[in-house]
Design an enzyme around this catalytic site. Structure first.
Site, PDB file in Angstrom:
ATOM      1  N   LYS A   1       0.833  -1.214   0.000  1.00  0.00           N
ATOM      2  CA  LYS A   1       0.000   0.000   0.000  1.00  0.00           C
ATOM      3  C   LYS A   1       0.864   1.261   0.000  1.00  0.00           C
ATOM      4  O   LYS A   1       0.630   2.190  -0.774  1.00  0.00           O
ATOM      5  CB  LYS A   1      -0.930   0.028   1.230  1.00  0.00           C
ATOM      6  CG  LYS A   1      -1.869  -1.167   1.336  1.00  0.00           C
ATOM      7  CD  LYS A   1      -2.818  -1.038   2.509  1.00  0.00           C
ATOM      8  CE  LYS A   1      -2.163  -1.063   3.880  1.00  0.00           C
ATOM      9  NZ  LYS A   1      -1.530  -2.346   4.236  1.00  0.00           N
TER      10      LYS A   1
ATOM     11  N   ARG B   1      -9.327   0.936   8.954  1.00  0.00           N
ATOM     12  CA  ARG B   1      -8.969  -0.455   9.260  1.00  0.00           C
ATOM     13  C   ARG B   1     -10.055  -1.154  10.059  1.00  0.00           C
ATOM     14  O   ARG B   1      -9.893  -2.339  10.379  1.00  0.00           O
ATOM     15  CB  ARG B   1      -7.681  -0.465  10.088  1.00  0.00           C
ATOM     16  CG  ARG B   1      -6.410  -0.756   9.292  1.00  0.00           C
ATOM     17  CD  ARG B   1      -5.264  -0.555  10.247  1.00  0.00           C
ATOM     18  NE  ARG B   1      -4.079  -1.298   9.974  1.00  0.00           N
ATOM     19  CZ  ARG B   1      -2.986  -0.800   9.392  1.00  0.00           C
ATOM     20  NH1 ARG B   1      -2.974   0.435   8.951  1.00  0.00           N
ATOM     21  NH2 ARG B   1      -1.908  -1.529   9.263  1.00  0.00           N
TER      22      ARG B   1
ATOM     23  N   ARG C   1      11.999  -6.269   4.756  1.00  0.00           N
ATOM     24  CA  ARG C   1      11.735  -4.873   4.395  1.00  0.00           C
ATOM     25  C   ARG C   1      12.569  -3.879   5.199  1.00  0.00           C
ATOM     26  O   ARG C   1      12.811  -4.056   6.383  1.00  0.00           O
ATOM     27  CB  ARG C   1      10.242  -4.619   4.663  1.00  0.00           C
ATOM     28  CG  ARG C   1       9.812  -3.199   4.533  1.00  0.00           C
ATOM     29  CD  ARG C   1       8.332  -3.101   4.365  1.00  0.00           C
ATOM     30  NE  ARG C   1       7.577  -3.168   5.605  1.00  0.00           N
ATOM     31  CZ  ARG C   1       6.263  -2.974   5.665  1.00  0.00           C
ATOM     32  NH1 ARG C   1       5.566  -2.765   4.579  1.00  0.00           N
ATOM     33  NH2 ARG C   1       5.642  -3.027   6.827  1.00  0.00           N
TER      34      ARG C   1
ATOM     35  N   ARG D   1      11.428  -1.527  10.637  1.00  0.00           N
ATOM     36  CA  ARG D   1      10.385  -1.189  11.604  1.00  0.00           C
ATOM     37  C   ARG D   1      10.373  -2.179  12.752  1.00  0.00           C
ATOM     38  O   ARG D   1      10.560  -3.372  12.556  1.00  0.00           O
ATOM     39  CB  ARG D   1       9.018  -1.210  10.903  1.00  0.00           C
ATOM     40  CG  ARG D   1       8.764   0.030  10.100  1.00  0.00           C
ATOM     41  CD  ARG D   1       7.546  -0.081   9.254  1.00  0.00           C
ATOM     42  NE  ARG D   1       6.392  -0.668   9.910  1.00  0.00           N
ATOM     43  CZ  ARG D   1       5.180  -0.697   9.365  1.00  0.00           C
ATOM     44  NH1 ARG D   1       4.969  -0.169   8.176  1.00  0.00           N
ATOM     45  NH2 ARG D   1       4.171  -1.255  10.006  1.00  0.00           N
TER      46      ARG D   1
ATOM     47  N   ARG E   1      -0.586  -8.795  13.504  1.00  0.00           N
ATOM     48  CA  ARG E   1      -1.067  -7.817  12.511  1.00  0.00           C
ATOM     49  C   ARG E   1      -1.943  -8.492  11.462  1.00  0.00           C
ATOM     50  O   ARG E   1      -2.947  -7.928  11.029  1.00  0.00           O
ATOM     51  CB  ARG E   1       0.131  -7.120  11.839  1.00  0.00           C
ATOM     52  CG  ARG E   1       0.790  -6.107  12.759  1.00  0.00           C
ATOM     53  CD  ARG E   1       2.214  -5.803  12.358  1.00  0.00           C
ATOM     54  NE  ARG E   1       2.331  -5.039  11.145  1.00  0.00           N
ATOM     55  CZ  ARG E   1       3.469  -4.935  10.440  1.00  0.00           C
ATOM     56  NH1 ARG E   1       4.564  -5.558  10.831  1.00  0.00           N
ATOM     57  NH2 ARG E   1       3.501  -4.209   9.365  1.00  0.00           N
TER      58      ARG E   1
END
Ligand code: AMP
Length: 213
Positions: A13, A87, A126, A160, A171
């Site tokens: 996203k 969300r 990531r 992160r 998550r």
């Protein structure tokens, strides 16, 4: 034009929102980025937010709705890409009310479909540029050999705190329990467009452009 990018963590996203900012001059509103900023503020609220985020759970609706409301008030004629918001169904209702109040319609909701195995692989590999937020991936889009961000030339890259397998499980659960009902919600409103989020960044961007019409 206002659009929502909907999809699980790691669906791309943020990456696609940045592409849309470049291509269409829209404004990206990422509640994740806003909350990461809030957590560095040193306030008690920031501290509470940090703990919830690191566990991989959702921050309360009133906090994120308040953040979005502020941004819309500050730029009533803006053209927004909502990235990671809404969300929950309560957030979706609140966004609908806010857009109505500003007399600006929701153009469409782009659902980015990516299977769970790919999400885990993407997220654990990531990293992002500390200066501009450009996203890299050890497997598919490594940091250049000269150690410089392709966008801003920054040389510091961060992982992160919630990009680990343990938080990711929470998550993903939060996504399936609390966020995925939004797919039906927006489908029923006739606003949903689904794209395959598994391909190359350019291919996904092209699919999104086509969906936007
Ligand atoms: P993201 O950068 O979108 O993956 O968001 C990182 C974390 O911020 C999430 O795991 C949540 O803890 C929190 N968060 C971001 N957006 C929201 C939202 N709309 N509602 C609740 N929590 C959020």
């Amino acid at each position: 034009m206002n659009i929502i990018l909907l999809g699980p963590p790691g669906a791309g996203k943020g990456t696609q929102a940045r592409r849309l900012v470049e291509a269409r001059g829209m404004t990206q509103l990422s509640t994740g980025d806003m909350l990461r900023e809030a957590r560095t503020s040193g306030t008690e609220m920031g501290q509470r937010v940090a703990e919830v985020m690191d566990r991989g759970e959702l921050v309360t609706d009133d906090i994120v709705i308040g953040l979005i409301e502020e941004k819309l008030e500050a730029d009533p004629d803006g053209s927004f890409i909502f990235d990671g918001f809404p969300r929950t169904l309560a957030q979706a209702d609140a966004l609908g009310d806010l857009l109505d109040r500003h007399g600006t319609p929701l153009h469409c909701v782009i659902e980015m479909q990516v299977d769970d195995a790919a999400l885990v692989a993407r997220i654990t590999a990531r990293s992002t540029c500390a200066s501009c937020g450009e996203v890299y991936n050890d497997l598919t889009r490594p940091i250049p050999d000269d150690g410089k961000c392709v966008v801003c030339g920054g040389t510091e890259f961060i992982r992160r705190a919630d990009d680990n397998e343990e938080s990711l499980k929470t998550r993903l659960l939060a996504y399936y329990k609390q966020t995925s009902p939004l797919i039906g919600y927006y489908y029923a409103k006739g606003a949903l467009k689904s794209v395959d989020g598994l391909g190359e960044i350019d291919a996904v961007a092209a699919a999104i452009e086509e969906a936007l019409g």
